[in-house]
Design a protein around this motif. Structure first.
Motif, mmCIF file in Angstrom:
data_model
loop_
_atom_site.group_PDB
_atom_site.id
_atom_site.type_symbol
_atom_site.label_atom_id
_atom_site.label_comp_id
_atom_site.label_asym_id
_atom_site.label_seq_id
_atom_site.Cartn_x
_atom_site.Cartn_y
_atom_site.Cartn_z
ATOM 1 N N LEU A 181 -1.853 -6.857 3.257
ATOM 2 C CA LEU A 181 -0.551 -6.322 2.696
ATOM 3 C C LEU A 181 -0.286 -6.896 1.395
ATOM 4 O O LEU A 181 -0.674 -8.285 1.164
ATOM 5 C CB LEU A 181 0.417 -6.884 3.936
ATOM 6 N N PRO A 182 0.737 -6.279 0.711
ATOM 7 C CA PRO A 182 1.326 -6.843 -0.217
ATOM 8 C C PRO A 182 2.081 -8.302 -0.203
ATOM 9 O O PRO A 182 2.665 -8.258 0.420
ATOM 10 C CB PRO A 182 1.719 -5.706 -1.203
ATOM 11 N N GLU A 193 -2.146 -8.073 -3.989
ATOM 12 C CA GLU A 193 -2.116 -6.602 -4.025
ATOM 13 C C GLU A 193 -2.604 -5.948 -2.651
ATOM 14 O O GLU A 193 -3.532 -6.574 -1.864
ATOM 15 C CB GLU A 193 -2.947 -5.774 -5.131
ATOM 16 N N ALA A 194 -2.171 -4.692 -2.327
ATOM 17 C CA ALA A 194 -2.530 -4.151 -1.123
ATOM 18 C C ALA A 194 -3.901 -3.677 -1.124
ATOM 19 O O ALA A 194 -4.180 -2.940 -2.223
ATOM 20 C CB ALA A 194 -1.278 -3.009 -0.588
ATOM 21 N N LYS A 195 -4.589 -3.867 -0.128
ATOM 22 C CA LYS A 195 -5.861 -3.316 0.140
ATOM 23 C C LYS A 195 -6.087 -2.870 1.447
ATOM 24 O O LYS A 195 -5.481 -3.475 2.410
ATOM 25 C CB LYS A 195 -7.064 -4.324 -0.365
ATOM 26 N N ALA A 220 -3.039 4.889 2.854
ATOM 27 C CA ALA A 220 -2.061 4.489 1.867
ATOM 28 C C ALA A 220 -0.697 4.722 2.012
ATOM 29 O O ALA A 220 0.156 4.044 1.650
ATOM 30 C CB ALA A 220 -2.677 5.049 0.605
ATOM 31 N N GLY A 221 -0.390 5.708 2.989
ATOM 32 C CA GLY A 221 0.916 6.114 2.746
ATOM 33 C C GLY A 221 1.724 5.009 4.096
ATOM 34 O O GLY A 221 2.925 5.229 4.161
ATOM 35 N N ALA A 222 0.931 4.393 4.730
ATOM 36 C CA ALA A 222 1.514 3.554 5.685
ATOM 37 C C ALA A 222 1.700 2.097 5.073
ATOM 38 O O ALA A 222 2.338 1.258 5.701
ATOM 39 C CB ALA A 222 0.363 3.473 6.898
ATOM 40 N N VAL A 223 1.229 1.849 4.013
ATOM 41 C CA VAL A 223 1.280 0.417 3.298
ATOM 42 C C VAL A 223 2.093 0.534 2.075
ATOM 43 O O VAL A 223 1.627 1.354 1.144
ATOM 44 C CB VAL A 223 0.022 -0.269 3.245
ATOM 45 N N THR A 232 -11.139 1.681 1.128
ATOM 46 C CA THR A 232 -12.503 1.767 1.327
ATOM 47 C C THR A 232 -12.801 2.327 2.628
ATOM 48 O O THR A 232 -12.335 1.775 3.860
ATOM 49 C CB THR A 232 -13.046 0.242 1.199
ATOM 50 N N LEU A 233 -13.902 3.218 2.927
ATOM 51 C CA LEU A 233 -14.184 3.677 3.865
ATOM 52 C C LEU A 233 -15.725 3.374 4.185
ATOM 53 O O LEU A 233 -16.548 3.408 3.224
ATOM 54 C CB LEU A 233 -14.188 5.188 3.947
#
Length: 249
Positions: A181-182, A193-195, A220-223, A232-233
């Motif tokens: 989390l950021p 930064e968020a990752k 990405a939309g949830a964080v 990363t997948l």
């Protein structure tokens, strides 16, 4: 030849018994007559009380039936602007997903059993620029916990919610989500930064690029502050960034 007296009496008794015990219109008329007799025997206050109790029972039964048939709405997005609300509504309509919009148009809700499908449908087309994902992460408030505990619990709950949603995809057997989390700081070196990384157990050897991008958009939309390219997948075979549209392997 006349019947013997004993046989005639027995036949008469059998006929009377049959009439009394016969179901149908005669029995219903008898019951209705008893109810009318009881009603006529009641005083006016007793009749008023009986009517009130009957109406109350009918009202309660009707209310319970209405509640049982009413959809269990869950918030899909809240805080949407008018353009994003129209876009989300159009995507849900195309997917035949019933939804409900708040009077001010900023909140979109869907039935609880359609929540995962709705998230993935919107994520596949790109997340809206405004609003936030609206799902309950905590069943009970933690009054005694510190701010750090709340942050950790929020991260765990968010990861679990994303794992459940991603795992509902037909191409995915299970998913494990890890979020960073950021974190804001006055010092640039301490800013975080968020990752995110998502480990996928696939049902097939390949993952379609559209599905992969949907997962990235969903996470990405949830964080806050997380971009799809920062997600990363990884699959069980160790392959990284499955089928990204930007062509990076």
């Amino acid at each position: 030849m006349a019947e013997p007296a004993g046989q005639g009496q027995q036949a008469l008794q059998r006929t009377a018994t049959t009439v009394v015990d016969a179901p149908g219109a005669a029995g219903a008329a008898l019951s209705l007559g008893n109810l009318l007799d009881r009603w006529n025997a009641m005083t006016m206050p007793q009749r008023t009380w009986l009517l009130g109790a009957t109406l109350a029972t009918v009202a309660v039964a009707g209310g319970l039936m209405w509640l049982s048939m009413r959809p269990d709405w869950r918030v899909l997005y809240a805080g949407l602007d008018a353009r994003d609300e129209q876009q989300v509504a159009q995507q849900l309509t195309q997917a035949n997903i019933k939804f409900d919009v708040s009077p001010d148009g900023s909140t979109v809700r869907v039935a609880a059993d359609q929540l995962d499908k709705a998230r993935l449908q919107v994520a596949a087309k790109g997340m809206p620029q405004s609003g936030r994902m609206g799902f309950e992460l905590f069943d009970k408030p933690n009054w005694a916990g510190s701010e750090f505990d709340e942050r950790v619990n929020f991260q765990r709950a968010l990861e679990g919610e994303l794992e459940h949603t991603i795992g509902s995809l037909g191409a995915v057997s299970s998913a494990r989500v890890h979020l960073v989390l950021p974190k804001d700081s006055l010092f640039a070196q301490d800013k975080q930064e968020a990752k995110a990384s998502v480990v996928l157990q696939l049902r097939r050897s390949e993952l379609d690029s559209d599905v992969a991008d949907s997962i990235r958009n969903l996470v990405a939309g949830a964080v806050e502050g997380l971009r799809p390219e920062q997600v990363t997948l990884v699959d069980a075979a160790g392959r990284v960034n499955l089928n990204p549209k930007n062509g990076n392997a």
